[in-house]
Design a protein around this motif. Structure first.
Motif, PDB file in Angstrom:
ATOM      1  N   TRP A  29      13.526  18.278  59.914  1.00 53.59           N
ATOM      2  CA  TRP A  29      13.233  18.398  61.335  1.00 53.59           C
ATOM      3  C   TRP A  29      14.511  18.159  62.103  1.00 53.59           C
ATOM      4  O   TRP A  29      15.225  17.195  61.866  1.00 53.59           O
ATOM      5  CB  TRP A  29      12.174  17.374  61.751  1.00 53.59           C
ATOM      6  CG  TRP A  29      12.101  17.217  63.241  1.00 53.59           C
ATOM      7  CD1 TRP A  29      11.857  18.178  64.151  1.00 53.59           C
ATOM      8  CD2 TRP A  29      12.313  16.014  63.965  1.00 53.59           C
ATOM      9  NE1 TRP A  29      11.897  17.682  65.417  1.00 53.59           N
ATOM     10  CE2 TRP A  29      12.176  16.331  65.343  1.00 53.59           C
ATOM     11  CE3 TRP A  29      12.592  14.692  63.607  1.00 53.59           C
ATOM     12  CZ2 TRP A  29      12.330  15.387  66.350  1.00 53.59           C
ATOM     13  CZ3 TRP A  29      12.735  13.749  64.616  1.00 53.59           C
ATOM     14  CH2 TRP A  29      12.605  14.098  65.971  1.00 53.59           C
ATOM     15  N   ASP A  31      16.181  18.110  66.039  1.00 55.17           N
ATOM     16  CA  ASP A  31      15.848  18.098  67.464  1.00 55.17           C
ATOM     17  C   ASP A  31      17.082  18.380  68.310  1.00 55.17           C
ATOM     18  O   ASP A  31      18.107  17.725  68.176  1.00 55.17           O
ATOM     19  CB  ASP A  31      15.265  16.730  67.837  1.00 55.17           C
ATOM     20  CG  ASP A  31      14.928  16.669  69.303  1.00 55.17           C
ATOM     21  OD1 ASP A  31      14.245  17.595  69.781  1.00 55.17           O
ATOM     22  OD2 ASP A  31      15.364  15.710  69.978  1.00 55.17           O
ATOM     23  N   ALA A  96       9.893  25.470  69.579  1.00 55.66           N
ATOM     24  CA  ALA A  96      10.011  25.094  68.176  1.00 55.66           C
ATOM     25  C   ALA A  96      10.229  26.334  67.318  1.00 55.66           C
ATOM     26  O   ALA A  96       9.497  27.318  67.447  1.00 55.66           O
ATOM     27  CB  ALA A  96       8.757  24.357  67.734  1.00 55.66           C
ATOM     28  N   LEU A 103      11.673  22.512  60.773  1.00 55.46           N
ATOM     29  CA  LEU A 103      11.186  22.604  62.149  1.00 55.46           C
ATOM     30  C   LEU A 103      12.333  22.238  63.069  1.00 55.46           C
ATOM     31  O   LEU A 103      12.904  21.147  62.955  1.00 55.46           O
ATOM     32  CB  LEU A 103      10.016  21.645  62.360  1.00 55.46           C
ATOM     33  CG  LEU A 103       9.520  21.516  63.799  1.00 55.46           C
ATOM     34  CD1 LEU A 103       8.638  22.691  64.160  1.00 55.46           C
ATOM     35  CD2 LEU A 103       8.748  20.215  63.990  1.00 55.46           C
ATOM     36  N   THR A 105      13.142  21.653  66.957  1.00 55.46           N
ATOM     37  CA  THR A 105      12.587  21.557  68.308  1.00 55.46           C
ATOM     38  C   THR A 105      13.729  21.625  69.313  1.00 55.46           C
ATOM     39  O   THR A 105      14.775  21.008  69.122  1.00 55.46           O
ATOM     40  CB  THR A 105      11.834  20.235  68.504  1.00 55.46           C
ATOM     41  OG1 THR A 105      12.663  19.162  68.059  1.00 55.46           O
ATOM     42  CG2 THR A 105      10.544  20.215  67.722  1.00 55.46           C
TER      43      THR A 105
END
Lengths: 319, 319, 319, 319, 319
Positions: A29, A31, A96, A103, A105
């Motif tokens: 993930w 960000d 996203a 993933l 974001t």
């Protein structure tokens, strides 16, 4: 980077993404908050993102949507926050990119509370975390829809407060109008955010996507259900606000009516004695001119007629 | 004429179209502004256009649409421009005949800014230009939808300006009404232009057309997405304008209420002393007639009652 | 009777219909205006029309529709005419029985202008006329839809005229209301006529009918397109009329507000001097009673207070 | 009992139903008006009706619908009657059990005019009667839909009467409001009855039912068409009533405006002379005090100013 | 626990559920009212319920819905109760887990009257009870929909009461407004409860579920029918309330108009004599100054003009 649902190694550089992806047990993930063009370019090269999706992640005035590309899907949604004081509704975009194992974001402003999403991921039951990216996406969307719910709920509370003031005897109309206006505007904005979410969840469920399949599927159905509820609730709040507004208008009209009746009654009660004094002020020898009997006649007339009128208006319920 | 995305040979005569079409690497774009019947006839013969499509390109009051003929498709759309000063919305029609290797644009008035489309074509990434006519059509429609977006955006700004004036203490109602009316009219016109575009893009994407396939497909999906957003935005602006209008009415009604209360209060405060002077103006020997004590009584009564009323009305918040 | 698109032998009797049908190159068109029961019976026997269709051709209050029977189809539609003077919209029914080689038109009143349809048939391009009955039906429906268009257009013009009067300073409200009412009523009627036409064209195109196939097909699509446009236009005119009506109400309310403020101001300016004269009319020895100084005091008070009020109201923009 | 379309043996007991059904050329029609529980039980045993259908035939507040059971279908519909005097719309339920060879009608009140249905059956063309139960059902539904039509028609007439009074100079508002209210209520009720009929006919036609097939099919299509028309008409009447109501409000508002202007004008014309007399009634030596010249000055002022105001107001079109 | 439709062994502990399920002729019903977390956990382990469904059974702000899991379905619905005194509508949630042989109902508050469901189960015809869980579910939903019906019915009655007061001469506006507001709010709430039930029944019928099949199927269709009716009725009540509200406003506007005319008339009738007395109160030698003839002139003028005005206003129907 998440491995078996446990957050390991926070805050790594973009360059390490491919390293992590080499580990088949890991889910990455990443960000980005208000990313620079460089950051976006490097992450897009790392994961092979479509230029159109990257462009959408930067552009303004998007709407909640799902775009499917060959190697990934791109999801846009909006978390909302209701400023308790001003009553204004603020919508923060979160985009996203979802690949098979990563993933990414992208937040347009720091307003979106990504930490809340993180907490949600950490608190999830262990057996779900094996669902990989699908689980991360679920956590994100679940949080987004929950912000919608909270907004609807506090709007509902505000509407109930308005209701309580509806039949108040001494209303502060100006204030009530301002708040009603803010409420209605918030509902318009909220609707623009909530309505497309239905389509987002629907298309995530309809198309047979890898990330939304398996054990995680009922959880996405659950989010979809929440979206439906938020939508319906928003609609019925719109109904309620209209009802309140119209009732407010009729109540005010009513109050004006009552005031007008009272004013008219008092005007009549004052006008008649004035006419009587006018009569006795004439310079003609009317009966009682310059005599005590005239004064008594005048006084009796004034008081008598006024009293009569007072009683009549009371009976008519005008006073 | 475009070859590999580079504009070569501008302003060639109609007769050269078929020469260019002989070159398999070339894509022909031909622009007709307020064409004469002759020009249309020759271009239609050159490219084998259907007479109905040609007729539609001349007729007034078209709506945005896509017609599919055997050898070509015919697209009608409207670019819009919002006159900042008058607030009027102007819609300029642009028609396009799309064959496998040629795009013919027909403008009904010089109002449509074809140069902006040209710039967009020139600035496109190199690898897209290999998509030929599909790319040209994409550039055109993308520009058209962007004009819709700009119009929606500046209408949004205007609505926000209106909002700011809503709770002003000293409003210029006449001006506000005129602007609200212009806004609502513009939204009606804009809706008539924007709504059918959804259908246009939808049918371009749905039918398996040669020109919209391949690498260019996601770009058309992107335009479709823009159309959806413009539509939703227009709808929520309509909602907002209605909300503003109704709030404006209640605010004004409120202000009128306040004024009426004040007027009534002052009327009462003046009416009572008048009645008193009437009493003391009678030609009958009331107590104090012609004596100093009468004057003081009269003066006290007038001032006393007026002061009383003033205090009462203040308490009732009428003054 | 039409042979290769040329009208031959006008005004033949019903009995000759079958003779003509024997000729494979001929297409028969038969027009009945306010037919008697006998005429309808004989033509229905001649062509084998279904009794229900014949009944519908006589019944009142039909709606535009297409009924398909085994040997023929039955089309009902309405031409409209807007009476320029009264502003009333008149709808004239025209029914059509369409067999493979014959078109029978039935008019309920002479109001429907069949000659205009005739002219349209005559002016059509030669190569279309080979399409036989399909071409005749196309010409008929094209004309019908054009009357709808003309009606919409002149209603649009009328609405623009109304708009111009909206912000007039000296309005003739009564007249404006009457015209707005007529307009809205016409739009209701027009909508009842235009909306079902969409269904008519749609079902003509959807069902694979013999008469609507082949070269004539795009022409029917064109008529369908016109119907869609007329429908959309009608809808947006309804929107506009509502907008005008509501603006009219707010403008009038505004004007009333202004008048009320002025009236109130003048009333106050008159009431105060009256109160002053009342004071100086008392029969008590007020300061200046019966002396010149009293007169000057009274005059100064009256003029002074009135002037003060005048200035105050001007500042408040009430006068 | 009907045999070949001819009514034989009226008023037979329930027990004979099965006898008649033994005769393959016969079609049985059985009418129950406000049936007792016993009657319903025996007929339901005789024909094998489903207990749910029987229960529905007794229950209140049904809506028009078609239920399909294994051996029969159950149809509920409503005939309507408009009370000319009170303007109230009365809906009478009629239920029908339709088996292959029998039709049982159940009426909840004697209000439904079953004799009219009987007449319709008798007047039908001979060749239709061979369609058996389908024909009977057609006759029933045709009658029901016709009552809807009649109701719509007389509501239309009433609306036209309202229209004529719209611009009357001396309106009876109270009466008009009462009638408008009755009209709108009737339209709400009518809509609740008419709208589901569309679904009823639609599902009769869609499902391949034995009784609706064959030669009778176009006749059911015809009834469907009538239902569509009634529905559309009802909708446009709702539109019209709204238009009338709103116009009525603006006209009345207008009239009030005119009255207020007149009243204000006259008030001003009276107030000024009163102020003048006040001036000349003061007990101070104003110019002309106690002299003839004062009287003339006063009289001139009064008449002059009043005349001036009168002219001014006339010019402003306030009087 | 139900065996062959007879309730045996009431109030057994959760642990015995699996014992009962071992008996193939038994159907288990288990009711949880405001369950603790422990109770829910044990029942969910006993029957293998999905954690999401269990979570939904505890969460607030659900909407009526059906969720299908592998071993069971989860149904949420709302029974409603109208508080006769306050006119408030209360919705009580009831959730149901439906497995092949067991029904677990979960109530969030004791407000939902589970005993009424029990009675319904007991009173059902014997042959239905063999349908097992499907029958229990039918009884539950049938009861829920019946509460909706009762609510609609009593709202209908309330609306009729409102209607009767519409044209009353001496209305209690305040009270009427409050009740109208309560009614409209109840309708908004009711709609939020009733509308999703359509979807619930629809999806129970559409998906081929084990429990809804067989003999019980028409009964579920019957419930669906009830839901449709309740929905339609709710919608038309909304229509009616709007009609009443608007009529109420026009009636009140009318009454205000009448009052204003009367007030204005009386004001004029009083203003004129006052002006006359002003004239005869002047200190100038007007004709009749200080003489008896002046008095008679003044008296005649006052009475004469007042009488004239009275007659005029009567004629104009203002008094």
């Amino acid at each position: 980077m998440y491995r078996n649902g446990i957050l390991e190694d926070e805050g790594f550089p973009i360059a390490k993404v491919s390293d992590y992806l080499a580990d088949p047990t890991a889910v990455v993930w990443f960000d980005l908050c208000e990313p620079t063009a460089d950051e976006l370019t490097s992450i897009s090269q790392e994961l092979g993102l479509h230029p159109l999706a990257v462009e959408d992640a930067v552009a303004e005035h998007q709407r909640a949507k799902v775009d499917r590309y060959q190697t990934h899907i791109f999801v846009t949604s909006y978390g909302v926050k209701l400023d308790e004081k001003t009553g204004e509704l603020q919508a923060d975009e979160i985009d996203a990119f979802v690949t098979d194992r990563a993933l990414v974001t992208v937040r347009r402003s720091p307003g979106f509370d990504i930490d809340a999403v993180l907490r949600r991921w950490d608190e999830a039951p262990r057996d779900l975390t094996s669902c990989g990216v699908g689980f991360l996406l679920y956590g994100l969307l679940d949080y987004v829809v929950d912000t919608h719910f909270e907004a609807v709920e506090s709007l509902d509370t505000q509407i109930e407060n308005l209701e309580d003031q509806l039949f108040d005897d001494n209303p502060r109309d100006q204030d009530m109008q301002r708040r009603t206006f803010e409420l209605r505007k918030s509902l318009v904005v909220l609707r623009r955010v909530v309505l497309p979410m239905r389509e987002v969840l629907n298309s995530l469920l309809r198309r047979d996507l890898h990330v939304v399949g398996g054990e995680i599927l009922p959880y996405f159905h659950d989010v979809y259900d929440h979206v439906l509820r938020a939508t319906e609730w928003t609609e019925s709040l719109r109904d309620l606000v209209t009802t309140i507004l119209e009732t407010h208008l009729t109540v005010r009209g009513n109050r004006l009516n009552v005031i007008m009746k009272q004013v008219t009654s008092w005007a009549a009660i004052i006008a008649v004695p004035t006419a009587v004094t006018g009569f006795y002020g004439q310079n003609v020898p009317y009966p009682g001119f310059g005599k005590m009997v005239g004064f008594w006649a005048s006084a009796c007339l004034m008081i008598g007629i006024s009293a009569c009128l007072f009683v009549i208006f009371r009976r008519k319920d005008w006073l």
